[in-house]
Design an enzyme around this catalytic site. Structure first.
Site, PDB file in Angstrom:
ATOM      1  N   ALA A  36     -10.052   9.183   8.417  1.00  0.00           N
ATOM      2  CA  ALA A  36      -9.500  10.460   7.968  1.00  0.00           C
ATOM      3  C   ALA A  36      -8.428  10.260   6.899  1.00  0.00           C
ATOM      4  CB  ALA A  36      -8.929  11.227   9.156  1.00  0.00           C
ATOM      5  N   ASN A  37      -7.744   9.106   6.929  1.00  0.00           N
ATOM      6  CA  ASN A  37      -6.679   8.846   5.956  1.00  0.00           C
ATOM      7  C   ASN A  37      -7.196   8.591   4.541  1.00  0.00           C
ATOM      8  OD1 ASN A  37      -7.565   6.130   5.854  1.00  0.00           O
ATOM      9  ND2 ASN A  37      -6.054   5.459   7.360  1.00  0.00           N
TER      10      ASN A  37
ATOM     11  N   GLY B 160      -1.540  -1.146  17.369  1.00  0.00           N
ATOM     12  CA  GLY B 160      -1.734  -2.518  16.919  1.00  0.00           C
ATOM     13  C   GLY B 160      -0.489  -3.126  16.313  1.00  0.00           C
TER      14      GLY B 160
ATOM     15  N   ARG C 115      -0.501   5.307  21.709  1.00  0.00           N
ATOM     16  CA  ARG C 115      -0.789   6.479  20.882  1.00  0.00           C
ATOM     17  C   ARG C 115      -1.688   7.439  21.636  1.00  0.00           C
ATOM     18  NH1 ARG C 115       1.487   5.420  16.148  1.00  0.00           N
ATOM     19  NH2 ARG C 115       1.655   3.249  15.447  1.00  0.00           N
TER      20      ARG C 115
ATOM     21  N   SER D 270       0.820  -1.216   0.000  1.00  0.00           N
ATOM     22  CA  SER D 270       0.000   0.000   0.000  1.00  0.00           C
ATOM     23  C   SER D 270       0.850   1.260   0.000  1.00  0.00           C
ATOM     24  CB  SER D 270      -0.955  -0.034   1.194  1.00  0.00           C
ATOM     25  OG  SER D 270      -1.887   1.009   1.148  1.00  0.00           O
TER      26      SER D 270
ATOM     27  N   ASP E  74      -3.213   6.579  -2.933  1.00  0.00           N
ATOM     28  CA  ASP E  74      -2.023   5.977  -2.331  1.00  0.00           C
ATOM     29  C   ASP E  74      -1.480   4.901  -3.279  1.00  0.00           C
ATOM     30  OD1 ASP E  74      -3.949   4.023  -1.928  1.00  0.00           O
ATOM     31  OD2 ASP E  74      -3.137   3.385  -0.005  1.00  0.00           O
TER      32      ASP E  74
ATOM     33  N   ARG F  60      -4.590   4.893  23.198  1.00  0.00           N
ATOM     34  CA  ARG F  60      -4.864   3.504  22.822  1.00  0.00           C
ATOM     35  C   ARG F  60      -3.536   2.822  22.514  1.00  0.00           C
ATOM     36  NH1 ARG F  60      -4.355   3.086  17.198  1.00  0.00           N
ATOM     37  NH2 ARG F  60      -5.243   0.995  17.241  1.00  0.00           N
ATOM     38  N   PRO F  61      -3.428   1.522  22.775  1.00  0.00           N
ATOM     39  CA  PRO F  61      -2.201   0.816  22.404  1.00  0.00           C
ATOM     40  C   PRO F  61      -2.132   0.630  20.900  1.00  0.00           C
ATOM     41  CG  PRO F  61      -3.821  -0.726  23.272  1.00  0.00           C
ATOM     42  CD  PRO F  61      -4.413   0.644  23.433  1.00  0.00           C
TER      43      PRO F  61
END
Length: 557
Positions: free
Chosen positions: A387-388, A520, A526, A67, A282, A517-518
């Site tokens: 949002a990305n 992944g 984060r 990606s 992308d 949040r941790p």
């Protein structure tokens, strides 16, 4: 599993040893790593794909891509029969396969899993896996490894679809399992026919309000730009200037991820493009953002996935209201179709407020497309975007069946009525948008059709709401699992006391919002913060970083 099959698997596996010290984990993006480490993993995912095809009696997809990652990386992931991602229940098995140290341990894993899942190999119909890859130089070698894995299960065929976007492969899997022709040409024909249908049913208005017919697209030097370049002559009114179309380095200073994170014009864009409507794909064309360059600079105003979601929601709600009949104050609410919007906590708070003010149902899920997609599928029309720029619109089979019948009724009784046109628009959207997965190309054409319908410039679109200033930071930790969250990752339940401390800090800032949040993928926690000013968002984020350090006792990266 008979002896002949076991011997075939052992012979194939012996040719693809695992790199020393490597450890692989299957996530939302499948497996990703430096391409030089991935041959054994891609081979084993080929085995996984064959077994999944046998178990489901369906076509499965295997895509080789990383990606928006740098060109030296690569990756591999599967598409399930629906065209969506591999079911979460198979992810632990994928991890175990990828990390089995020796061919015999790999074989034992397969034998145990086949028995546990009651998968019948003998007498199973011929199974098929569709293969695709992006433009990375490493893709060709990895594709051959995937073929070896797939065909090591006797009776399974590997069909090479060539260099395609990730969404194209997912679409092909979904189409083939629905009995629809599933070539790349079929994909384009369905998408462009639906695009033209939406344009045909644009209301006639004052021609002075016409939107510019020119769009400038950053192709990220990836597969999406190349595909769009080949479609330019079939787009009717829309004139597309595709830049970064393979002449530079994939994802280097270009692409949706770069534009969204850096908020800078990509390579080959600059002051001469000021004010023009621009879009960025992308590397594998599953993300899309829009932007326009600010005068006399390389900075941009970003129109991200949240605003794409808002545009889609506004249009679809309007069509449902028209279809329901004249608005007497009750019409929109009385229509039986459920329309829902799905976001994560990373969605800008201003977007969530705007959507709720529109009267839409907005729900939150944990971060990750698999959670968003699953929740969106609960609605008759479910819209999700990050949002990305990754997201799509889902239509339930029940609603589409009803809509087809409604359209037939309107064709015979009220042809060319507003209701009939609304029904046709909704059907066209369901065929234009890629319901298997986020798709930058189909998303781009839907954006363009809606802007034309609304007679909106990109500046008008961007004025739907003003994003709240935000800041994202991360804190390096030894064990990210020490942080346990709930309520779609917006509240921390462990360590005890930290959520109360975050709340107290957040209350100090106007329009403050903050969560942790941790990660992944990394051993970090984060931190995301919003406030009414950028200074406030920065201060809040840094204050919460210190709280994480205090409660977890580790240093900041």
């Amino acid at each position: 599993m008979n002896q002949e099959q076991q011997s075939a698997l052992l012979r194939s596996a012996s040719r693809f040893p695992i790199p020393t010290g490597a450890k692989f984990s299957y996530g939302t993006s499948g497996f990703r790593a430096d391409a030089s480490l991935l041959e054994s993993t891609v081979f084993r995912v080929g085995i996984l794909a064959a077994l999944r095809s046998i178990q489901t009696r369906s076509v499965i997809g295997l895509m080789i891509t990383a990606s928006h990652n740098q060109v030296s990386d690569n990756g591999v992931k599967l598409a399930d029969p629906s065209g969506g991602m591999l079911t979460q229940s198979w992810e632990p098995f994928a991890d175990a396969l990828a990390n089995a140290l020796h061919p015999h341990s790999l074989l034992q894993l397969l034998v145990d899993f086949i028995k546990k899942e009651n998968i019948v190999l003998e007498g199973a119909p011929v199974s098929e896996v569709l293969l695709g890859r992006d433009t990375r130089p490493s893709g060709e070698t990895l594709l051959e490894a995937a073929k070896q894995g797939i065909t090591s299960f006797m009776g399974t065929t590997a069909s090479n679809m060539g260099i395609v976007t990730t969404p194209q492969l997912h679409w092909m899997v979904r189409a083939k399992n629905k009995g629809i022709e599933a070539t790349e040409l079929n994909y384009y024909d369905q998408m462009l026919t639906s695009f033209r249908c939406l344009l045909d049913y644009i209301p006639q208005r004052d021609s002075t309000q016409n939107v510019s017919d020119k769009l400038v697209v950053d192709g990220a030097d990836g597969v999406g730009g190349e595909k769009l370049e080949n479609l330019k002559t079939r787009l009717g009114y829309l004139t597309v200037d595709v830049r970064n179309c393979g002449g530079g380095v994939l994802n280097e200073g270009v692409g949706a991820d770069y534009v969204q994170k850096e908020k800078m014009a990509p390579r080959n864009f600059g002051p001469a493009d000021a004010g023009m409507r621009c879009a960025s794909l992308d590397g594998d064309a599953d993300r899309l953002v829009y932007f326009y360059v600010i005068s006399n600079s390389n900075k941009i105003d970003l129109v991200d996935g949240d605003k794409i979601l808002s545009l889609f929601a506004l249009f679809l709600k309007e069509q449902l209201c028209i279809l329901n009949g004249p608005n007497d104050g009750k019409a929109c609410n009385s229509y039986k179709a459920s329309l829902g919007v799905v976001q994560t906590a990373y969605a800008n708070g201003a977007s969530t407020d705007y959507l709720k003010q529109m009267g839409l149902e907005v729900v939150m899920t944990p971060t990750g497309v698999k959670y968003l997609h699953e929740k969106a599928a609960e609605y008759d029309i479910g819209i999700y975007f990050e949002a990305n720029g990754h997201g799509t619109v889902l239509f339930s089979d029940a609603f589409l069946s009803w809509l087809e019948i409604k359209n037939q009724e309107l064709t015979s009784t009220s042809q060319d009525s507003d209701q009939h046109k609304a029904a046709l628009r909704l059907l066209a959207v369901s065929r234009l948008i890629n319901q298997a997965v986020g798709d930058a190309l189909s998303g781009l054409f839907l954006v363009e059709a809606i802007l034309k319908h609304m007679r909106w410039s990109i500046h008008k679109w961007n004025e739907l709401y003003q994003d709240l200033p935000s800041r994202q930071l991360k804190v390096k930790v030894v064990d990210r699992t020490a942080v346990i969250t709930e309520k779609a990752e917006t509240k921390v339940v462990s360590p005890a006391g930290i959520q109360e401390a975050i709340d107290a800090e957040t209350d100090k800032y106007p329009k403050g919002r903050c969560f942790i949040r941790p990660s992944g993928t990394e051993d970090v926690v984060r931190v995301y913060a919003e406030a009414s000013s950028q200074e406030g968002a920065d201060h809040l984020a840094n204050s919460v970083v210190r709280l994480v350090e205090q409660y977890l006792g580790f240093g900041r990266s």
